[in-house]
Design an enzyme around this catalytic site. Sequence first.
Site, PDB file in Angstrom:
ATOM      1  N   ASP A 141      12.314  -4.599  12.533  1.00  0.00           N
ATOM      2  CA  ASP A 141      12.043  -3.187  12.830  1.00  0.00           C
ATOM      3  C   ASP A 141      13.248  -2.407  12.305  1.00  0.00           C
ATOM      4  O   ASP A 141      14.364  -2.573  12.814  1.00  0.00           O
ATOM      5  CB  ASP A 141      11.875  -3.018  14.353  1.00  0.00           C
ATOM      6  CG  ASP A 141      11.661  -1.562  14.754  1.00  0.00           C
ATOM      7  OD1 ASP A 141      11.991  -0.651  13.968  1.00  0.00           O
ATOM      8  OD2 ASP A 141      11.168  -1.342  15.872  1.00  0.00           O
ATOM      9  N   ILE A 142      13.037  -1.591  11.279  1.00  0.00           N
ATOM     10  CA  ILE A 142      14.196  -0.960  10.622  1.00  0.00           C
ATOM     11  C   ILE A 142      14.907   0.050  11.527  1.00  0.00           C
ATOM     12  O   ILE A 142      16.033   0.437  11.242  1.00  0.00           O
ATOM     13  CB  ILE A 142      13.841  -0.319   9.250  1.00  0.00           C
ATOM     14  CG1 ILE A 142      12.803   0.803   9.400  1.00  0.00           C
ATOM     15  CG2 ILE A 142      13.384  -1.384   8.271  1.00  0.00           C
ATOM     16  CD1 ILE A 142      12.615   1.624   8.127  1.00  0.00           C
ATOM     17  N   TYR A 151       6.079  15.104   8.189  1.00  0.00           N
ATOM     18  CA  TYR A 151       6.165  13.884   7.371  1.00  0.00           C
ATOM     19  C   TYR A 151       7.064  14.123   6.152  1.00  0.00           C
ATOM     20  O   TYR A 151       8.006  13.358   5.895  1.00  0.00           O
ATOM     21  CB  TYR A 151       4.756  13.449   6.944  1.00  0.00           C
ATOM     22  CG  TYR A 151       4.726  12.376   5.878  1.00  0.00           C
ATOM     23  CD1 TYR A 151       5.079  11.055   6.168  1.00  0.00           C
ATOM     24  CD2 TYR A 151       4.331  12.680   4.566  1.00  0.00           C
ATOM     25  CE1 TYR A 151       5.043  10.069   5.183  1.00  0.00           C
ATOM     26  CE2 TYR A 151       4.292  11.700   3.585  1.00  0.00           C
ATOM     27  CZ  TYR A 151       4.651  10.403   3.891  1.00  0.00           C
ATOM     28  OH  TYR A 151       4.620   9.438   2.911  1.00  0.00           O
ATOM     29  N   GLY A 201       2.391  -3.529   5.040  1.00  0.00           N
ATOM     30  CA  GLY A 201       1.803  -2.242   4.653  1.00  0.00           C
ATOM     31  C   GLY A 201       1.112  -2.363   3.296  1.00  0.00           C
ATOM     32  O   GLY A 201       1.122  -3.415   2.654  1.00  0.00           O
ATOM     33  N   GLN A 202       0.539  -1.238   2.890  1.00  0.00           N
ATOM     34  CA  GLN A 202      -0.209  -1.205   1.624  1.00  0.00           C
ATOM     35  C   GLN A 202       0.665  -1.640   0.438  1.00  0.00           C
ATOM     36  O   GLN A 202       0.296  -2.527  -0.337  1.00  0.00           O
ATOM     37  CB  GLN A 202      -0.702   0.226   1.447  1.00  0.00           C
ATOM     38  CG  GLN A 202      -1.584   0.430   0.285  1.00  0.00           C
ATOM     39  CD  GLN A 202      -2.299   1.770   0.323  1.00  0.00           C
ATOM     40  OE1 GLN A 202      -3.470   1.793   0.007  1.00  0.00           O
ATOM     41  NE2 GLN A 202      -1.644   2.850   0.673  1.00  0.00           N
TER      42      GLN A 202
HETATM   43  N1  NAP Z   1       0.059   6.045   1.172  1.00  0.00           N
HETATM   44  C1  NAP Z   1       0.292   7.066   0.351  1.00  0.00           C
HETATM   45  O1  NAP Z   1      -0.622   7.751  -0.097  1.00  0.00           O
HETATM   46  C2  NAP Z   1       1.694   7.379  -0.074  1.00  0.00           C
HETATM   47  C3  NAP Z   1       1.917   8.458  -0.946  1.00  0.00           C
HETATM   48  C4  NAP Z   1       3.216   8.736  -1.367  1.00  0.00           C
HETATM   49  C5  NAP Z   1       4.264   7.954  -0.920  1.00  0.00           C
HETATM   50  N2  NAP Z   1       4.030   6.939  -0.044  1.00  0.00           N
HETATM   51  C6  NAP Z   1       5.171   6.162   0.426  1.00  0.00           C
HETATM   52  O2  NAP Z   1       4.995   4.825  -0.025  1.00  0.00           O
HETATM   53  C7  NAP Z   1       5.609   3.931   0.898  1.00  0.00           C
HETATM   54  C8  NAP Z   1       4.633   2.837   1.262  1.00  0.00           C
HETATM   55  O3  NAP Z   1       3.497   3.444   1.876  1.00  0.00           O
HETATM   56  P1  NAP Z   1       2.220   2.599   2.282  1.00  0.00           P
HETATM   57  O4  NAP Z   1       1.032   3.335   1.791  1.00  0.00           O
HETATM   58  O5  NAP Z   1       2.414   1.170   1.923  1.00  0.00           O
HETATM   59  O6  NAP Z   1       2.290   2.780   3.877  1.00  0.00           O
HETATM   60  P2  NAP Z   1       1.658   1.872   5.023  1.00  0.00           P
HETATM   61  O7  NAP Z   1       0.481   1.134   4.530  1.00  0.00           O
HETATM   62  O8  NAP Z   1       1.517   2.797   6.199  1.00  0.00           O
HETATM   63  O9  NAP Z   1       2.794   0.806   5.317  1.00  0.00           O
HETATM   64  C9  NAP Z   1       3.961   1.122   6.004  1.00  0.00           C
HETATM   65  C10 NAP Z   1       4.424  -0.148   6.674  1.00  0.00           C
HETATM   66  O10 NAP Z   1       5.643   0.146   7.363  1.00  0.00           O
HETATM   67  C11 NAP Z   1       5.596  -0.521   8.595  1.00  0.00           C
HETATM   68  N3  NAP Z   1       6.496   0.078   9.565  1.00  0.00           N
HETATM   69  C12 NAP Z   1       6.329   1.203  10.299  1.00  0.00           C
HETATM   70  N4  NAP Z   1       7.398   1.383  11.097  1.00  0.00           N
HETATM   71  C13 NAP Z   1       8.263   0.365  10.838  1.00  0.00           C
HETATM   72  C14 NAP Z   1       9.524   0.009  11.347  1.00  0.00           C
HETATM   73  N5  NAP Z   1      10.131   0.730  12.294  1.00  0.00           N
HETATM   74  N6  NAP Z   1      10.125  -1.107  10.867  1.00  0.00           N
HETATM   75  C15 NAP Z   1       9.517  -1.864   9.930  1.00  0.00           C
HETATM   76  N7  NAP Z   1       8.307  -1.577   9.415  1.00  0.00           N
HETATM   77  C16 NAP Z   1       7.695  -0.469   9.872  1.00  0.00           C
HETATM   78  C17 NAP Z   1       4.153  -0.396   9.038  1.00  0.00           C
HETATM   79  O11 NAP Z   1       3.903  -1.357  10.037  1.00  0.00           O
HETATM   80  P3  NAP Z   1       2.630  -1.199  10.991  1.00  0.00           P
HETATM   81  O12 NAP Z   1       1.461  -1.530  10.116  1.00  0.00           O
HETATM   82  O13 NAP Z   1       2.901  -2.190  12.052  1.00  0.00           O
HETATM   83  O14 NAP Z   1       2.640   0.222  11.439  1.00  0.00           O
HETATM   84  C18 NAP Z   1       3.435  -0.678   7.734  1.00  0.00           C
HETATM   85  O15 NAP Z   1       3.253  -2.060   7.564  1.00  0.00           O
HETATM   86  C19 NAP Z   1       6.074   4.794   2.069  1.00  0.00           C
HETATM   87  O16 NAP Z   1       7.434   5.068   1.922  1.00  0.00           O
HETATM   88  C20 NAP Z   1       5.284   6.067   1.930  1.00  0.00           C
HETATM   89  O17 NAP Z   1       5.962   7.170   2.487  1.00  0.00           O
HETATM   90  C21 NAP Z   1       2.776   6.617   0.365  1.00  0.00           C
END
Ligand code: NAP
Length: 284
Positions: free
Chosen positions: A35-36, A123, A10-11
């Site tokens: 897979d968590i 969400y 992920g990001q």
């Molecule tokens: N993005 C934002 O603007 C934002 C803002 C505030 C807080 N956050 C929080 O920051 C954290 C990181 O966000 P991010 O932007 O990095 O999100 P992201 O790019 O969507 O990355 C999430 C990762 O989790 C993986 N994932 C989904 N389901 C899973 C599972 N069951 N087991 C293992 N991995 C799984 C996804 O895999 P796939 O790619 O295969 O789906 C993806 O690689 C999250 O907790 C999010 O809620 C994000």
Amino acid sequence: MRVLITGAAGQLGLELGRVDWGETERMLAVRGALDITNFDDVVAAAGFRPDVIVNAAAYTAVDRAEDEPERAMAINVKGVAHLATIADDLGATLIHVSTDYVFDGLKDGWYTEDDAPSPTGVYGLTKRAGELAALESSRSIVLRTSWVYGALRPNFVATMRRLASERDELGVVADQFGCPTAAADIAAAITQIAAQGAGEPGVFHLAAPDDASWWDLAAESIALMDPPRSPTIKKLTTTEFPTKAVRPPNSRLDSSKIYQTYGVRLRSWREALAEVSAELNHAG
Ligand SMILES: NC(=O)c1ccc[n+]([C@@H]2O[C@H](COP(=O)([O-])OP(=O)(O)OC[C@H]3O[C@@H](n4cnc5c(N)ncnc54)[C@H](OP(=O)(O)O)[C@@H]3O)[C@@H](O)[C@H]2O)c1
């Protein structure tokens, strides 16, 4: 020290993979390997015997979550509960990442950790329940961040740059405010917290210290493009740009507690955005 990182593709996960961890041994687990929501996967990963588990895995599709709450719940709550259980068994610290969307955004002022969460969408509801699941383990650290962007995965900044190269005019919401935070800065902060033994548990806000509207972030993202682009960027109201899930109008997170506790303070969003933009410009 050994650190297990979930959601490594992920990001934030990708930034946790490239940040300097010094001597720390890391296990970077992508969803296909861990897979968590699958407790057997989590138990298998525990064989690495991590001292710290960083959960960067999440269901993050804010609007789609309104249509698939069970899936969002499974990943953002049940998956986190699995990690908390294993962290407890191992005597490890779970560092779990959460969001500004646990708030309804109606506060007049910056949100502190003492403000009561009141999410407005699926969400946010699942992320709040995930915080509580993480906190079931007494050592857990919950880091709430906001408006995350970086150079490695699609996000708002990348979308604005793409639209600016495709169109002469675009419209962006100008009445929602938050703290745009670089994924790389969150990753670096997590290494600092882990290096201090992750000793103080609880909920912490971890976001850029200054605020912006989506319009501000779009305008600055486009201004930093090379080659330059100068589309007209119209200011929209939330009502003019309806979304399936209601967004908080005010997502400003006060991050002073994490500075007082761990000495961690992130850069201003403009400084971090300049670095991310340089990387995106270089990548072409
Ligand atoms: N993005 C934002 O603007 C934002 C803002 C505030 C807080 N956050 C929080 O920051 C954290 C990181 O966000 P991010 O932007 O990095 O999100 P992201 O790019 O969507 O990355 C999430 C990762 O989790 C993986 N994932 C989904 N389901 C899973 C599972 N069951 N087991 C293992 N991995 C799984 C996804 O895999 P796939 O790619 O295969 O789906 C993806 O690689 C999250 O907790 C999010 O809620 C994000």
